[in-house]
Design a protein around this motif. Sequence first.
Motif, mmCIF file in Angstrom:
data_model
loop_
_atom_site.group_PDB
_atom_site.id
_atom_site.type_symbol
_atom_site.label_atom_id
_atom_site.label_comp_id
_atom_site.label_asym_id
_atom_site.label_seq_id
_atom_site.Cartn_x
_atom_site.Cartn_y
_atom_site.Cartn_z
ATOM 1 N N LYS A 172 -0.732 -13.538 39.344
ATOM 2 C CA LYS A 172 -1.985 -13.531 40.306
ATOM 3 C C LYS A 172 -1.706 -13.198 41.887
ATOM 4 O O LYS A 172 -2.335 -12.318 42.181
ATOM 5 C CB LYS A 172 -2.932 -14.682 40.221
ATOM 6 C CG LYS A 172 -3.635 -14.738 38.780
ATOM 7 C CD LYS A 172 -4.821 -15.782 39.013
ATOM 8 C CE LYS A 172 -5.509 -15.873 37.454
ATOM 9 N NZ LYS A 172 -6.426 -16.739 37.486
ATOM 10 N N ILE A 173 -0.743 -13.895 42.378
ATOM 11 C CA ILE A 173 -0.140 -13.573 43.513
ATOM 12 C C ILE A 173 0.151 -11.992 43.758
ATOM 13 O O ILE A 173 -0.213 -11.399 44.597
ATOM 14 C CB ILE A 173 0.886 -14.441 44.032
ATOM 15 C CG1 ILE A 173 0.152 -15.726 44.154
ATOM 16 C CG2 ILE A 173 1.639 -13.947 45.275
ATOM 17 C CD1 ILE A 173 1.416 -16.835 44.365
ATOM 18 N N TRP A 174 0.852 -11.478 42.601
ATOM 19 C CA TRP A 174 1.228 -10.240 42.890
ATOM 20 C C TRP A 174 0.308 -9.213 42.092
ATOM 21 O O TRP A 174 0.225 -7.822 42.109
ATOM 22 C CB TRP A 174 2.530 -9.878 41.693
ATOM 23 C CG TRP A 174 3.398 -10.899 42.181
ATOM 24 C CD1 TRP A 174 4.083 -11.131 43.200
ATOM 25 C CD2 TRP A 174 4.545 -11.433 41.120
ATOM 26 N NE1 TRP A 174 5.163 -12.005 43.269
ATOM 27 C CE2 TRP A 174 5.548 -12.069 41.867
ATOM 28 C CE3 TRP A 174 4.876 -11.383 39.784
ATOM 29 C CZ2 TRP A 174 6.628 -12.664 41.373
ATOM 30 C CZ3 TRP A 174 6.102 -12.075 39.115
ATOM 31 C CH2 TRP A 174 6.845 -12.764 40.009
ATOM 32 N N GLU A 175 -0.929 -9.843 41.928
ATOM 33 C CA GLU A 175 -2.110 -8.811 41.553
ATOM 34 C C GLU A 175 -1.946 -7.944 40.288
ATOM 35 O O GLU A 175 -2.272 -6.928 40.300
ATOM 36 C CB GLU A 175 -2.555 -8.034 42.811
ATOM 37 C CG GLU A 175 -3.083 -8.859 43.839
ATOM 38 C CD GLU A 175 -3.445 -8.002 45.209
ATOM 39 O OE1 GLU A 175 -3.325 -6.773 45.098
ATOM 40 O OE2 GLU A 175 -4.124 -8.622 45.979
ATOM 41 N N THR A 176 -1.449 -8.724 39.206
ATOM 42 C CA THR A 176 -1.113 -8.020 38.069
ATOM 43 C C THR A 176 -1.945 -8.616 36.898
ATOM 44 O O THR A 176 -2.272 -10.015 37.123
ATOM 45 C CB THR A 176 0.201 -8.018 37.448
ATOM 46 O OG1 THR A 176 0.734 -9.408 37.738
ATOM 47 C CG2 THR A 176 1.263 -7.272 38.388
ATOM 48 N N ASP A 177 -2.334 -8.029 35.773
ATOM 49 C CA ASP A 177 -3.290 -8.457 34.840
ATOM 50 C C ASP A 177 -2.634 -8.997 33.686
ATOM 51 O O ASP A 177 -1.856 -8.303 32.978
ATOM 52 C CB ASP A 177 -4.163 -7.312 34.518
ATOM 53 C CG ASP A 177 -5.224 -7.638 33.313
ATOM 54 O OD1 ASP A 177 -5.288 -9.010 33.174
ATOM 55 O OD2 ASP A 177 -6.135 -6.720 33.010
ATOM 56 N N SER A 178 -2.770 -10.298 33.281
ATOM 57 C CA SER A 178 -1.976 -11.103 32.324
ATOM 58 C C SER A 178 -2.536 -10.543 31.148
ATOM 59 O O SER A 178 -2.124 -10.961 29.971
ATOM 60 C CB SER A 178 -1.745 -12.469 32.571
ATOM 61 O OG SER A 178 -3.146 -13.139 32.367
ATOM 62 N N GLN B 170 6.091 -14.349 34.173
ATOM 63 C CA GLN B 170 5.115 -13.884 35.281
ATOM 64 C C GLN B 170 5.191 -12.227 35.717
ATOM 65 O O GLN B 170 4.114 -11.694 36.109
ATOM 66 C CB GLN B 170 5.622 -14.456 36.687
ATOM 67 C CG GLN B 170 5.560 -16.022 36.696
ATOM 68 C CD GLN B 170 4.058 -16.781 36.352
ATOM 69 O OE1 GLN B 170 3.236 -16.186 36.718
ATOM 70 N NE2 GLN B 170 4.131 -17.387 35.061
ATOM 71 N N LEU B 171 6.404 -11.737 35.123
ATOM 72 C CA LEU B 171 6.576 -10.339 35.310
ATOM 73 C C LEU B 171 5.953 -9.485 33.922
ATOM 74 O O LEU B 171 6.105 -8.214 34.207
ATOM 75 C CB LEU B 171 7.883 -9.990 35.301
ATOM 76 C CG LEU B 171 9.007 -10.590 36.543
ATOM 77 C CD1 LEU B 171 10.374 -10.236 36.199
ATOM 78 C CD2 LEU B 171 8.361 -9.743 37.892
#
Length: 336
Positions: free
Chosen positions: A114-120, A291-292
């Motif tokens: 979420k800090i990296w603004e990616t959608d999990s 997280q990636l």
Amino acid sequence: MRIEIRKYELQLQHPFGISRETHVTQDTMIVSLSHKGKTGYGESTSNPYYHITVESMKAEIAAVQNQIEAYEFDTPERFHSHLENLGLQNFTLCALDLAAHDLYGKLLDKPLYKIWETDSSKYPITNYTIGIDTIEKMVEKLKEKPWPVYKIKLGTTDDVVIVRELRKHTNSVFRIDANCAWTAEQTVANAPQLKELGVEFLEQPLKADDWEGMERVKMESVLPVIADESCIEEGDVEKCSGYFNGINIKLTKCGGLTPALRMIKKAKELGLKVMVGCMTESTVGISAIAQLLPQLDYVDMDGSMLLKEDIAKGVTIKSNGEIVFPILAGSGVTLK
């Protein structure tokens, strides 16, 4: 900031064989960084191929521990630069960088993705690795762990025979990792047969520095080829783009999440497929890789699944490959 270092000997469920070695345990170093009431955890495993031991990593940290603990922690990226200036090598850097990212997320009360603004909500399913063994044992391991995607370790005199036999027992996707054991001629010859057997791609078939051979493989192989041992650090990404279809980034080898994020960006700019792999880490390292996931095409994060007993809690991989992210922020890691 306070550092603690722990060494663990991880017991594997089965002997794990690749083209150059077989082992039944994996030594690992867990680093914790504590600051403002929060603790972040990072991990790096030992590796004989790269001459890395837990003792050598611990000695590196001990030599500069005062400078690390005196650092005014702000962001993982600046902390990583500080550690590089202290002269730490990549495996040691990785453990500290993963701990710093976990700590940073916990301080902000947000998971890293979420800090990296990616959608999990969308991510690749991890493969499950079948190490080199007798054909009977490899079939037994495959049957024991039904899974949608398998990575098959090869580098024997019967590689195509092994895959043909495994294919009789599953319709799952196969990926092949020869760990530098083949020649260009073998790779080009094996690829059509393997493609017919449902293999998706080949990982590092040739020796890491065999660029002439890889040039031929890139031109003639009917299967895509992913770099592993040929792609260690950030500077390797651009070189690999002329010889491979994608890269496998290992956090331990490149120095952690900080450089891995830059490598992912560069690879995508060059039109390469992006994979992140593991080095038989516990859930500490695997949770950092997770997280990636939204940024990846492929992932090999089965390290904790290969253990008899895990040492941490964090990201959970369900029996269908689904990932359950923990409520805890950062990488979501706690030690058991």
